[in-house]
Motif scaffolding. Sequence first.
Motif, PDB file in Angstrom:
ATOM      1  N   LYS A 273      54.934  49.562  35.547  1.00 40.84           N
ATOM      2  CA  LYS A 273      54.217  49.149  36.516  1.00 40.84           C
ATOM      3  C   LYS A 273      53.207  49.944  36.707  1.00 40.84           C
ATOM      4  O   LYS A 273      53.199  50.985  36.293  1.00 40.84           O
ATOM      5  CB  LYS A 273      54.881  49.176  37.922  1.00 40.84           C
TER       6      LYS A 273
ATOM      7  N   ASN B 268      37.303  51.499  49.773  1.00 42.11           N
ATOM      8  CA  ASN B 268      38.558  51.045  49.334  1.00 42.11           C
ATOM      9  C   ASN B 268      39.656  51.981  49.761  1.00 42.11           C
ATOM     10  O   ASN B 268      40.631  52.346  49.153  1.00 42.11           O
ATOM     11  CB  ASN B 268      38.662  50.905  47.547  1.00 42.11           C
TER      12      ASN B 268
ATOM     13  N   GLU C 128      51.635  51.131  39.419  1.00 41.03           N
ATOM     14  CA  GLU C 128      51.753  52.167  40.233  1.00 41.03           C
ATOM     15  C   GLU C 128      52.253  53.418  39.506  1.00 41.03           C
ATOM     16  O   GLU C 128      52.032  54.543  39.921  1.00 41.03           O
ATOM     17  CB  GLU C 128      52.631  51.655  41.307  1.00 41.03           C
TER      18      GLU C 128
ATOM     19  N   SER D 142      49.485  49.708  50.046  1.00 39.99           N
ATOM     20  CA  SER D 142      48.186  48.875  49.646  1.00 39.99           C
ATOM     21  C   SER D 142      47.749  49.556  48.424  1.00 39.99           C
ATOM     22  O   SER D 142      47.746  50.725  48.259  1.00 39.99           O
ATOM     23  CB  SER D 142      47.325  48.933  50.945  1.00 39.99           C
ATOM     24  N   SER D 143      46.913  48.836  47.746  1.00 39.50           N
ATOM     25  CA  SER D 143      46.263  49.274  46.665  1.00 39.50           C
ATOM     26  C   SER D 143      45.268  50.315  47.016  1.00 39.50           C
ATOM     27  O   SER D 143      44.580  51.167  46.005  1.00 39.50           O
ATOM     28  CB  SER D 143      45.629  48.181  45.852  1.00 39.50           C
TER      29      SER D 143
ATOM     30  N   ARG E 248      34.771  42.908  49.962  1.00 38.52           N
ATOM     31  CA  ARG E 248      35.606  41.910  50.635  1.00 38.52           C
ATOM     32  C   ARG E 248      35.619  42.136  52.011  1.00 38.52           C
ATOM     33  O   ARG E 248      35.912  40.920  52.797  1.00 38.52           O
ATOM     34  CB  ARG E 248      37.139  42.285  50.063  1.00 38.52           C
TER      35      ARG E 248
ATOM     36  N   PRO F   5      48.038  48.233  41.837  1.00 38.66           N
ATOM     37  CA  PRO F   5      48.302  46.811  41.150  1.00 38.66           C
ATOM     38  C   PRO F   5      47.313  45.798  41.585  1.00 38.66           C
ATOM     39  O   PRO F   5      47.388  44.886  40.939  1.00 38.66           O
ATOM     40  CB  PRO F   5      49.606  46.806  42.169  1.00 38.66           C
ATOM     41  N   ASP F   6      46.619  46.129  42.466  1.00 38.09           N
ATOM     42  CA  ASP F   6      45.647  44.849  42.739  1.00 38.09           C
ATOM     43  C   ASP F   6      44.277  45.602  43.564  1.00 38.09           C
ATOM     44  O   ASP F   6      43.883  45.430  44.651  1.00 38.09           O
ATOM     45  CB  ASP F   6      46.404  44.139  44.063  1.00 38.09           C
TER      46      ASP F   6
ATOM     47  N   TYR G 210      46.628  45.937  31.267  1.00 37.91           N
ATOM     48  CA  TYR G 210      46.178  46.267  32.368  1.00 37.91           C
ATOM     49  C   TYR G 210      44.550  46.251  32.487  1.00 37.91           C
ATOM     50  O   TYR G 210      43.836  47.011  31.702  1.00 37.91           O
ATOM     51  CB  TYR G 210      46.662  47.372  32.986  1.00 37.91           C
TER      52      TYR G 210
ATOM     53  N   LYS H   5      40.442  45.960  44.507  1.00 39.88           N
ATOM     54  CA  LYS H   5      39.538  44.773  44.841  1.00 39.88           C
ATOM     55  C   LYS H   5      38.285  45.573  45.062  1.00 39.88           C
ATOM     56  O   LYS H   5      37.927  46.731  45.216  1.00 39.88           O
ATOM     57  CB  LYS H   5      40.045  44.297  46.378  1.00 39.88           C
TER      58      LYS H   5
ATOM     59  N   LYS I 186      40.453  38.346  35.675  1.00 46.33           N
ATOM     60  CA  LYS I 186      41.153  38.430  36.823  1.00 46.33           C
ATOM     61  C   LYS I 186      40.858  39.916  37.597  1.00 46.33           C
ATOM     62  O   LYS I 186      40.716  39.835  38.950  1.00 46.33           O
ATOM     63  CB  LYS I 186      42.479  38.221  36.636  1.00 46.33           C
ATOM     64  N   MET I 187      41.053  40.932  36.962  1.00 48.18           N
ATOM     65  CA  MET I 187      40.844  42.251  37.582  1.00 48.18           C
ATOM     66  C   MET I 187      39.537  42.667  37.586  1.00 48.18           C
ATOM     67  O   MET I 187      38.594  43.155  36.689  1.00 48.18           O
ATOM     68  CB  MET I 187      41.778  43.220  37.146  1.00 48.18           C
TER      69      MET I 187
END
Lengths: 269, 308
Positions: A213, B177, A215, B6-7, A228, A221-222, A194, A224, A199-200
């Motif tokens: 997983k 976030n 979570e 959502s994350s 953004r 999981p994603d 992980y 950011k 990518k992360m």
Amino acid sequence: MAEPMGFYTDTTVCIGCKACEVACKEWNQLPSTNGGVNTMSGDSYDNTRRLDGIHWRHVKFIEQFSEDRTGGRWLLMSDVCKHCVQAGCLEVCPTGAIIRTEFDTVVIQSNTCNGCRDCIAACPFGVIDINPVSNTAQKCTLCYDRLQGGLEPACSKACPTKSIQFGTVKELRERAQRRVDQLHEAGEKRAYLYGADEKMLGGLNSFYLLVDKPETYGLPPDPKLPSRQLVPGTVATVLGAIMVGLAGIFSFRNRGSGEPAGATEDTPA
Amino acid sequence: MIDAPSSTWFTAAPHWQWYIILYFFLGGLAGGCYFLGTLIAIVGRAADMKLARLGFYIAFPLVLVCGFLLTIDLGRPERFWHMLIQRNTLLPMFKYWSPMSIGSWALAIFGLFTFISFVGALADEERRWPAFDRLGIPWERLRFTVPALLARMFEVTGGIFGLYVAGYTGVLLAVTNRPIWSDTPLLGMLFVVSAASTSAALMILIATRRGWSMPGLRSLHRMDAWVIMLEVLVLIGVVVSLGSVARAWLNAWGALLLVVMVFGLIVPLALSWRARGRHALDLTTASALVLAGGFLLRVVIVLSAESV
């Protein structure tokens, strides 16, 4: 800049001893919880509960048991700041208190932080919180002071099972990949890394080997970057302001009384 | 947290509470009232100038309160200046990509604009509070020193800063976030529109209370109706843009948001629709509802995410 340094945490060999938590607290002279009065979580063998301003390491106990307790497993994971290559906290910090060091780690300078708490909201992993003694935001520094002195961080030094490994990110990634391959060969097909690639968030300098997983471990999981929303949010706000302006001009021009508009009085600012 | 929509669910709350909610509300009023003051000064009639000045009178004291609220909310209030000046180099601290950084500058600059316009409005007054006359400032001379065009240009610039201060707070929430806040790009739009509606309501409320009846009041009321309609649409847009995250409002917060929608927006709209065409406008109730709704809206947005 020195070689990027980080942690590789192999959760499969963590025994939940919390030596890392203790070593971290000792070295960084972090105060005890609740003034040292024993506080039990009441629903877990883990009484630390979460990372915060006085817990820069936290061994998570994920207790996966069926209702009748006949079958189950423990997942143990020593959580810490991920020292993201693209760090959300560093991005938003308005005082410049959060810096990237020569080791490619992310450090909050306590003498600059004014406790605005923007970084707490910005961190994708919920790592940062206020230290009630300094009243500033604090988190793992990857033992910046020890690194400068040529020592390894206190937590990885104390870890008795090598679940927490310290080194250059490049070397750690290779080592971690070999461990994943080994686990796959041994039949543990769920093993994966992980945050070990770009990518992360451009790569997590503190990355993990997990067998469930993200979570399940309380990891997003994603994850950011907060920025953004900067451009879409700004564009929407400007649009809103334009609509307000138009509503104003339209309402004051269109009085329906037939009188000419425009100020005649001379009003200095 | 296996079923998190959502994350953003895996993050920690920054404990932004009542000081910040109050700042979002009062900052919106300060920015909105200054903007409306500017608007009326430019497109209003001579009789409306009193209303324009009211906008400037509201803005300056509120900015002072805002600065105070933001400072005491810090963990280390004595380091408030770290927002503007780098502690170690004493050079300006500015990050255009951090809403809190730009917001700090915007509020400071807007504060200067509100102060100058506050003084300007006083100079322009036929009769001032005796206290201001006792200051020994040559008000009459001050009145004619600034050319009208320059004054308007100054106010327009300040008005833009005002709208910025009113709206950036929503972008500030989005550029994190946290659940809800960073799951929609529309909070800034919602806040700027809400700031305009609450500011118009506050000015109408004060003007009505003081028995003013200039034509601009009716225009302001018409504008408020348009802006409230816009706000209803933006609020619906916020809920839609949240998608599955909106389920975080399937609780008391959602119920409170519904109260805001009905009693803070739709009821005032209906009341002002009923008052339309009547000679004497009584919009006290409608305006008070809009103001309360604007405050509760910020309570819901801030605290509902804090409690996820």
